[in-house]
Design an enzyme around this catalytic site. Structure first.
Site, mmCIF file in Angstrom:
data_model
loop_
_atom_site.group_PDB
_atom_site.id
_atom_site.type_symbol
_atom_site.label_atom_id
_atom_site.label_comp_id
_atom_site.label_asym_id
_atom_site.label_seq_id
_atom_site.Cartn_x
_atom_site.Cartn_y
_atom_site.Cartn_z
ATOM 1 C CD GLN A 46 -2.959 -1.185 2.393
ATOM 2 O OE1 GLN A 46 -2.548 -1.699 3.370
ATOM 3 N NE2 GLN A 46 -3.839 -0.363 2.338
ATOM 4 N NE ARG A 102 0.112 -3.644 11.901
ATOM 5 C CZ ARG A 102 -0.852 -3.763 11.282
ATOM 6 N NH1 ARG A 102 -1.731 -2.830 11.015
ATOM 7 N NH2 ARG A 102 -1.186 -4.956 11.025
ATOM 8 C CG HIS A 146 -0.613 -6.034 5.477
ATOM 9 N ND1 HIS A 146 -0.834 -5.408 6.631
ATOM 10 C CD2 HIS A 146 -1.686 -5.612 4.736
ATOM 11 C CE1 HIS A 146 -1.831 -4.466 6.688
ATOM 12 N NE2 HIS A 146 -2.406 -4.919 5.464
ATOM 13 C CG ASN A 191 -3.232 -7.111 8.351
ATOM 14 O OD1 ASN A 191 -3.291 -6.304 9.419
ATOM 15 N ND2 ASN A 191 -3.989 -6.817 7.347
ATOM 16 C CD GLU A 192 -7.434 -6.196 8.365
ATOM 17 O OE1 GLU A 192 -7.794 -5.350 9.220
ATOM 18 O OE2 GLU A 192 -7.951 -6.343 7.117
ATOM 19 C CG ASN A 334 -6.127 -4.232 12.023
ATOM 20 O OD1 ASN A 334 -5.368 -3.928 12.891
ATOM 21 N ND2 ASN A 334 -5.808 -4.855 10.846
ATOM 22 C CE1 TYR A 336 -9.311 1.960 10.206
ATOM 23 C CE2 TYR A 336 -9.529 -0.525 10.068
ATOM 24 C CZ TYR A 336 -8.723 0.721 9.772
ATOM 25 O OH TYR A 336 -7.379 0.632 9.456
ATOM 26 C CD GLU A 400 -4.941 -1.684 9.746
ATOM 27 O OE1 GLU A 400 -6.107 -1.371 9.085
ATOM 28 O OE2 GLU A 400 -4.234 -2.586 9.122
ATOM 29 C CD GLU A 454 -6.453 2.430 2.774
ATOM 30 O OE1 GLU A 454 -6.762 1.431 2.827
ATOM 31 O OE2 GLU A 454 -5.537 3.157 3.533
ATOM 32 C CG PHE A 463 -7.859 5.259 6.160
ATOM 33 C CD1 PHE A 463 -8.597 5.048 7.200
ATOM 34 C CD2 PHE A 463 -8.095 4.771 5.118
ATOM 35 C CE1 PHE A 463 -9.758 4.327 7.368
ATOM 36 C CE2 PHE A 463 -9.109 4.080 4.955
ATOM 37 C CZ PHE A 463 -10.221 3.836 6.030
#
Length: 509
Positions: A46, A102, A146, A191-192, A334, A336, A400, A454, A463
């Site tokens: 990203q 990070r 990631h 990640n996720e 993470n 939101y 996040e 993104e 962001f």
């Protein structure tokens, strides 16, 4: 003393007490526990750019975005170009006052073919970035994987669908531990992983774009009913293998910590008076968070997943269960959005079901993929209570949290972003109250340090605390007001402190 004077002094003392109460209630970073870490984050694909430079080879995200599948047909070929601007960026982090940064290691930059030889230029870049951070007093918090799987491994054996992924990932993780672990003390294995299985193998909205009718669209291969669960299972295997390796071979000497980071929205019943909706919200939290947390704490998938997914859910062997249980030093979240859960028994009664139908929540995947939730800072408190009560109060790092601005014109650079500061402030207030209520939260990272590519949203969402002009070769940086607000807080400035979390909502974009 005259009665009037005594009365004046009494009223003055009340006023002074009230003012002192206000001052005492003002929240500063000093009110967080000793050692609490404040930072900001990005990820390799990203932010880095330079996708074909110095030996880097394609990842599945290069293939996806270069194929025109992101929302605005953009790609991460250049992104914010941190590969060439890392010194400038670290200086901005230092000026802002970040404790930590990070970021992730790009597998196809460090080991371009997915296995085999290490790319010396990739090794040099990450060594330089880590050293620059440390010189400026900034902790490197490193995510090993990631989303950016080398395309070569996807082509060779279908990537996450093959158990061969586990060995290749573990070898990549060991290269990271061996190369950088003398300076990196905070590692995230994945990640996720709860997102990658869904977007890549259920709806096909993320690479490698596998799905099946009627659950996904425009996929040429896949099985949405089974593959999300298979991919997630192999990610769990990979996590357990990497943690076992780190603990047995590196942790004692390097004195670091290793964990995993999950997407953790919070689900509330669409109708609080509806028992079906209440059950649906609890079920969705189990499917999203418990999918990984339950194996990590209890060694098996959540009972509701086992009963509803049945034989499509891979079985846990005794050895895997043992290796998974307790395989973390911390959990990254993470967080939101808050989303509403509405029960939909029709979906569960479908003959062929995917993840969304298994949860039997109306429009669940559509809402998740499209972000049809709201920023609700109080929901972070509910999430942390859930982690404390159901999973033994593990050490938590909010990896996040942030607010996006939607932009139609990529040349638009807004620096007056008061709504972002307001949202972040409200989340920090709730986080502080959760810690006072017993949550073992140890860090907070804003997403994101810079404007990024993104992923599936392309360049339509911004962001960043630091804005980036994606339309010019120089990728000029702009310090937003939210960066100045965060810097003020990190350097001793105050936040207001409400008496209780507000049932406040903000639009999600």
């Amino acid at each position: 003393m005259a009665l009037g004077l005594r009365l004046c002094l009494f009223l003055f003392s009340l006023l002074l007490a009230a003012l002192q109460g206000d001052v005492a209630a003002a929240l500063t970073r000093r009110d967080f526990p000793d050692g609490f870490v404040f930072g900001a984050g990005t990820s390799s694909y990203q932010v880095e750019g330079a996708v074909a430079e110095d030996g880097r080879k394609p990842s599945i995200w290069d293939t996806f975005s270069q194929g025109g599948y992101s929302a605005d047909k953009s790609n991460g070929d250049v992104a914010a170009d941190q590969y060439h601007h890392y010194k400038e960026d670290v200086k901005l982090m230092h000026e802002m006052g970040l404790d930590a940064y990070r970021f992730s290691i790009a597998w196809p930059r460090l080991i371009p073919d997915g296995r085999g030889d290490v790319n010396p230029k990739g090794l040099e870049y990450y060594n330089n970035l880590i050293d620059e951070l440390i010189r400026h007093g900034i902790q490197p918090h490193v995510t090993i994987y990631h989303f950016d799987l080398p395309q070569s491994l996807q082509d060779e054996y279908d990537g996450l669908l093959s158990p061969r992924f586990v060995d290749d990932y573990t070898m990549f993780a060991e290269t990271c531990f061996k190369s950088f672990g003398d300076r990196v003390k905070h590692w995230v294995t994945l990640n996720e992983p709860n997102v990658e299985g869904l977007g890549g193998f259920d709806t096909g909205t993320m690479p490698p774009r596998r799905c099946s009718y009627p659950f996904g669209a425009n996929c040429t291969a896949g099985d949405s009913t089974r593959e999300p669960y298979i991919a997630a299972h192999h990610l769990l295997l990979a996590h357990a293998a990497a943690v076992s390796l780190y603990r047995s071979k590196y942790q004692e000497a390097q004195r670091g910590q290793v964990g995993i980071t999950l997407l953790a929205a919070w689900y509330e019943p669409a109708t609080a008076a509806s028992p079906d909706d209440v059950a649906a919200a609890a079920r969705m939290n189990d499917f999203e968070i418990g999918w990984f947390m339950h194996p990590l704490v209890y060694g098996d998938y959540p009972p509701v997943m086992k009963s509803r997914v049945g034989a499509r859910l891979p079985a846990m062997t005794m050895d895997l269960s043992k290796n998974l249980t307790g395989s973390f030093d911390f959990i990254g979240l993470n967080h939101y959005l808050m989303l509403n859960a509405r029960h939909d028994e029709h979906a569960f009664n479908l003959k062929h079901r995917d993840y969304a139908a298994d949860t039997a929540i109306a429009d669940a995947m559509k809402d998740i993929q499209e972000g049809h939730g709201k920023y609700a800072p109080w929901a972070l408190g509910s999430l942390l209570d859930h982690m404390r009560v159901n999973y033994g109060n593990p050490p938590i790092i909010i990896h996040e949290n942030g607010r996006a601005d939607f932009v139609k014109d990529p040349s638009t650079i807004r620096t007056d972003d008061y709504p972002r500061s307001e949202v972040l402030q409200d989340y920090l207030e709730v986080l502080h109250m959760s810690i006072r209520n017993g949550s073992d939260a140890r860090g907070y990272f804003v997403w994101s340090f810079l404007d990024l590519f993104e992923l599936a949203n392309g360049n339509t969402l911004r962001f960043g605390l630091i804005g980036v002009d994606m339309t010019v070769k120089e990728r000029t940086r702009y310090v937003r007001n939210s960066a100045r607000w965060y810097s003020s807080f990190l350097n001793g400035g105050e936040l207001r402190q409400p008496a209780a979390p507000k049932k406040q909502y903000y639009d999600s974009a």
